[in-house]
Scaffold this active site. Structure first.
Site, short mmCIF file in Angstrom:
data_model
loop_
_atom_site.label_atom_id
_atom_site.label_comp_id
_atom_site.label_asym_id
_atom_site.label_seq_id
_atom_site.Cartn_x
_atom_site.Cartn_y
_atom_site.Cartn_z
N ARG A 54 -3.68 14.22 8.10
CA ARG A 54 -4.28 14.80 6.81
C ARG A 54 -5.49 14.38 6.54
O ARG A 54 -6.50 15.27 6.43
CB ARG A 54 -3.21 14.46 5.78
CG ARG A 54 -3.14 15.01 4.57
CD ARG A 54 -2.13 15.00 3.83
NE ARG A 54 -1.43 13.38 3.79
CZ ARG A 54 -1.99 12.40 2.76
NH1 ARG A 54 -2.87 12.77 2.02
NH2 ARG A 54 -1.84 11.11 2.95
N ARG A 103 6.06 3.72 8.51
CA ARG A 103 7.27 3.75 7.80
C ARG A 103 8.22 4.01 8.95
O ARG A 103 8.05 4.89 9.78
CB ARG A 103 7.58 4.45 6.53
CG ARG A 103 6.63 3.89 5.60
CD ARG A 103 7.52 2.71 4.92
NE ARG A 103 6.73 2.27 3.68
CZ ARG A 103 5.72 1.25 3.67
NH1 ARG A 103 5.36 0.66 4.71
NH2 ARG A 103 5.44 0.79 2.54
N ARG A 154 -7.26 4.59 6.23
CA ARG A 154 -8.04 3.19 6.49
C ARG A 154 -7.34 2.47 7.35
O ARG A 154 -8.29 1.84 8.23
CB ARG A 154 -7.71 2.66 4.91
CG ARG A 154 -8.46 3.10 3.68
CD ARG A 154 -8.07 2.49 2.52
NE ARG A 154 -6.56 2.97 2.31
CZ ARG A 154 -6.08 3.61 1.20
NH1 ARG A 154 -6.93 4.11 0.39
NH2 ARG A 154 -4.89 3.85 1.04
N VAL A 160 0.96 -1.20 0.08
CA VAL A 160 0.06 -0.01 0.01
C VAL A 160 0.91 1.16 0.11
O VAL A 160 0.51 2.08 -0.46
CB VAL A 160 -0.94 0.08 1.13
CG1 VAL A 160 -0.29 0.11 2.69
CG2 VAL A 160 -2.05 1.04 1.12
N GLY A 161 2.09 1.29 0.63
CA GLY A 161 2.93 2.18 0.57
C GLY A 161 3.64 2.42 -0.85
O GLY A 161 3.87 1.42 -1.56
N SER A 165 1.24 -6.88 7.02
CA SER A 165 0.16 -7.43 6.13
C SER A 165 0.60 -8.87 5.88
O SER A 165 -0.06 -9.58 5.16
CB SER A 165 0.51 -6.80 4.74
OG SER A 165 1.47 -7.12 4.11
N HIS A 202 8.59 -6.04 9.78
CA HIS A 202 7.82 -5.35 8.88
C HIS A 202 6.85 -6.64 8.40
O HIS A 202 6.67 -6.87 7.29
CB HIS A 202 8.41 -4.65 7.87
CG HIS A 202 7.88 -3.81 7.10
ND1 HIS A 202 8.33 -2.71 6.28
CD2 HIS A 202 6.36 -3.68 6.77
CE1 HIS A 202 7.48 -1.97 5.62
NE2 HIS A 202 6.21 -2.58 5.94
N ILE A 203 5.92 -6.94 9.39
CA ILE A 203 5.09 -8.16 8.98
C ILE A 203 3.59 -7.69 9.09
O ILE A 203 2.74 -8.49 9.24
CB ILE A 203 5.37 -9.34 10.08
CG1 ILE A 203 5.49 -8.88 11.55
CG2 ILE A 203 6.65 -10.08 9.62
CD1 ILE A 203 5.28 -10.34 12.43
#
Ligand code: GLV
Ligand code: GLV
Length: 325
Positions: A183, A242, A161, A79-80, A293, A290-291
């Site tokens: 934002r 991130r 989201r 997604v990033g 997803s 970084h897991i």
């Protein structure tokens, strides 16, 4: 002449299957779980019409030039998109696909797990149970105490989201107040009955500060010394967005001096962290690889979606998830 596609890593079979069924493409792939060396990547994309990449591949002017003028579409299995030089891509008229929505639930679940692991000191507890000398000796009233969610205030920095999905899940733990900033926050705040507040207020009043924003020039290094100094000494910091949103030296200071209670990080700079990195010496810092997803089904759906995006771009038709920029 066949159109050429380059896939930068071994991906779940759902994705590769879609591309091979299409049958009209020459599919080349770096067929390994380990990253493709940069030189191989630059060679691999030569003449490609489409590239299916990961968040660990730097998509910059050099790579776009190496690919050449055939390139129509880049589809990232994420997604990033901070790993891609969007201005260079736009200049060349290349379309971009990504994988929002399908990973929201998995990432929110992991973030909740990480928050609880840091707040309730799960990795420390696991270590104590395994120690043959000096570890767990008895049930002790004052031992391995942490912080609970019930009655707490949670602050979500970047209520998109994923942030919304995190906030909804945390509400079920009896959270009293939910604060938002960022934002896109206003669009969602009503959905969980939260309060939109300035970032400073969020940081100062939250027992749990959860970062779920995207990495942009505005958010780079946003969590710095001033940020941590405003947090409560009993507060827990969690980041699943991130790594570069955080100034890691300042976080180390805050954790090692007791300025904040604990941190849970699913993302760091760089990834992986060197194993002798100061953050990894701290008991009150839980670091994951970084897991967010990483469920079997989510990764399968991500692979499928990124293949569909790629096919749409190659055929010049709709892409199910096209990044408009
Ligand atoms: C994971 O970090 C992603 O961007 O999909
Ligand atoms: C804990 O196990 C308790 O019984 O309070």
């Amino acid at each position: 002449k066949l159109m050429k596609v380059f896939i930068t890593r071994r991906i779940p079979p759902e994705g590769a299957k879609l591309l091979s069924q299409a049958g009209v493409y020459e599919v080349a792939q770096w067929d390994s779980d380990e990253p493709v060396p940069r030189a191989e990547l630059l060679k691999g994309v030569e003449g490609a019409h489409g590239i299916l990449c990961l968040l660990s591949d730097k998509i910059d002017a050099e790579l776009l030039d190496a690919a050449g003028p055939n390139l129509k579409v880049i589809s990232t299995l994420s997604v990033g998109f901070d790993h891609m030089a969007m201005d260079e891509i736009k200049k060349r008229g290349i379309r971009v696909g990504y994988t929002p929505d399908v990973l929201t639930d998995a990432t929110a679940e992991l973030t909740v797990a990480l928050l609880l692991a840091a707040a309730r000191r799960l990795p420390e507890g696991v270590e104590e149970v395994k120690k043959s000398v000096g570890g767990w000796s008895s049930w002790k009233p004052l031992w391995l105490c942490g912080y609970g969610l019930s009655g707490s205030t949670v602050g979500v920095v970047g209520l998109g989201r994923i942030g919304l999905a995190i906030a909804k899940r945390l509400k079920a733990f009896g959270v009293k107040r939910t604060l938002y900033s960022g934002r896109t926050a206003k669009a969602y705040a009503g959905e969980v009955g939260g309060e939109f507040v300035p970032l400073d207020t969020l940081v100062a009043e939250s027992d749990f500060v959860v970062v779920s924003c995207s990495l942009t020039p505005d958010t780079k290094g946003m969590c710095d010394q001033a940020f941590f100094n405003k947090m409560k000494k009993t507060a827990v910091f969690v980041n699943s967005s991130r790594g570069t949103v955080v100034n890691q030296e300042d976080l180390y200071q805050a954790l090692s001096t007791g300025q904040i209670a604990a941190a849970g990080l699913d993302v760091t700079t760089p990834e992986p962290l060197p194993t002798d990195h100061p953050l990894l010496t701290l008991k009150n810092c839980v670091v994951l690889p970084h897991i967010g997803s990483a469920t079997y089904s989510t990764r399968g759906v991500m692979a499928e979606l990124s293949a569909q995006n790629l096919l749409g771009g190659l055929q010049g038709t709709d892409m199910p998830s096209e990044l408009t920029f």
